[in-house]
Design an enzyme around this catalytic site. Sequence first.
Site, PDB file in Angstrom:
ATOM      1  N   ASP A 230     -18.936  36.874 -10.795  1.00  0.00           N
ATOM      2  CA  ASP A 230     -20.314  37.354 -10.881  1.00  0.00           C
ATOM      3  C   ASP A 230     -20.841  38.011  -9.607  1.00  0.00           C
ATOM      4  O   ASP A 230     -20.750  37.428  -8.522  1.00  0.00           O
ATOM      5  CB  ASP A 230     -21.255  36.191 -11.181  1.00  0.00           C
ATOM      6  CG  ASP A 230     -20.970  35.519 -12.504  1.00  0.00           C
ATOM      7  OD1 ASP A 230     -19.837  35.620 -12.974  1.00  0.00           O
ATOM      8  OD2 ASP A 230     -21.887  34.887 -13.051  1.00  0.00           O
TER       9      ASP A 230
ATOM     10  N   GLU B 247     -27.234  32.051 -19.777  1.00  0.00           N
ATOM     11  CA  GLU B 247     -26.916  32.112 -18.355  1.00  0.00           C
ATOM     12  C   GLU B 247     -27.302  33.452 -17.749  1.00  0.00           C
ATOM     13  O   GLU B 247     -27.635  34.404 -18.458  1.00  0.00           O
ATOM     14  CB  GLU B 247     -25.423  31.846 -18.129  1.00  0.00           C
ATOM     15  CG  GLU B 247     -24.511  32.846 -18.816  1.00  0.00           C
ATOM     16  CD  GLU B 247     -23.034  32.523 -18.626  1.00  0.00           C
ATOM     17  OE1 GLU B 247     -22.717  31.491 -18.010  1.00  0.00           O
ATOM     18  OE2 GLU B 247     -22.198  33.306 -19.091  1.00  0.00           O
TER      19      GLU B 247
END
Length: 291
Positions: A48, A230
């Site tokens: 990420d 998320e």
Amino acid sequence: MKQPNFIFLFAVLIISACGTLEQATQSLYNDTHRPQFHFSPKVNWMNDPNGMVYLNGTYHLFFQYYPDSTIWGPMHWGHASSKDLVHWNEQAIALYPDSLGWIFSGSAVYDKDNTSGLGKNGKMPLVALFTHHNSKLEKEGRKDYQYQSIAYSLDEGQTWTKYEGNPVLKNPGIVDFRDPKVRWNEDVRKWIMTLATKDRITFYSSPDLKNWSKASEFGEKVGAHGGVWECPDLFPMSLNGKTMWVLLVSINPGGPNKGSATQYFVGDFDGKTFKPYSTETKWVDWGTDND
């Protein structure tokens, strides 16, 4: 004559070594399977992107990083910088795991008014907000093994200091309590945190990035719920003079073609509550795993 010859030889060796290093770096960058448009670290695991922020002509990218292996492991925050968002320079690791846990996803802001009080000698801080993931507590079967912490930099991201009062937002007993996305809201004169909390989004507000209060929740029975919510984001956009707020929520799994994907909602946000114009599920992407 021996000393000048020695100096000349030493200079040649230095130049040759630099040339070799440059060639090795270029060769590494041009690896057969290395992306040429997207950033990638020189070696080992990344995932990420985190904490993208712009300051004084430089873009900063932080990212989930495990420097010791090519597979996922105890997460750090890697760091890269760019002048044009195309050519990147990898920097030293920004955040390392500590006694509170591994360094999971989050965001970064420039606290130009020093609301946090972390600035010194006229230098305003960059502040990173991230999830501490305590694997020890997780293994013990507890639910409160994720919580939010901050770190700050007074040299434009080159070095970081973790706040001694961490965590700044403790876990109320929720599994999957993570991925803080923070921005300043001028209307209410507070920082707003958009946080993924299992099957919904929880909004928190703070005047100083250190003390947080719960504002509201969104999404318990809205949108797609085929997986954990998320990596959210909340930002304003203008259309024909009207300001609307876009809430992005990633889901894993549960995308339209299996795998992970990102859904979005458009609505109003008053600094406390998000009210969507429609509760219909809309997707940013329709491929598998955000393709």
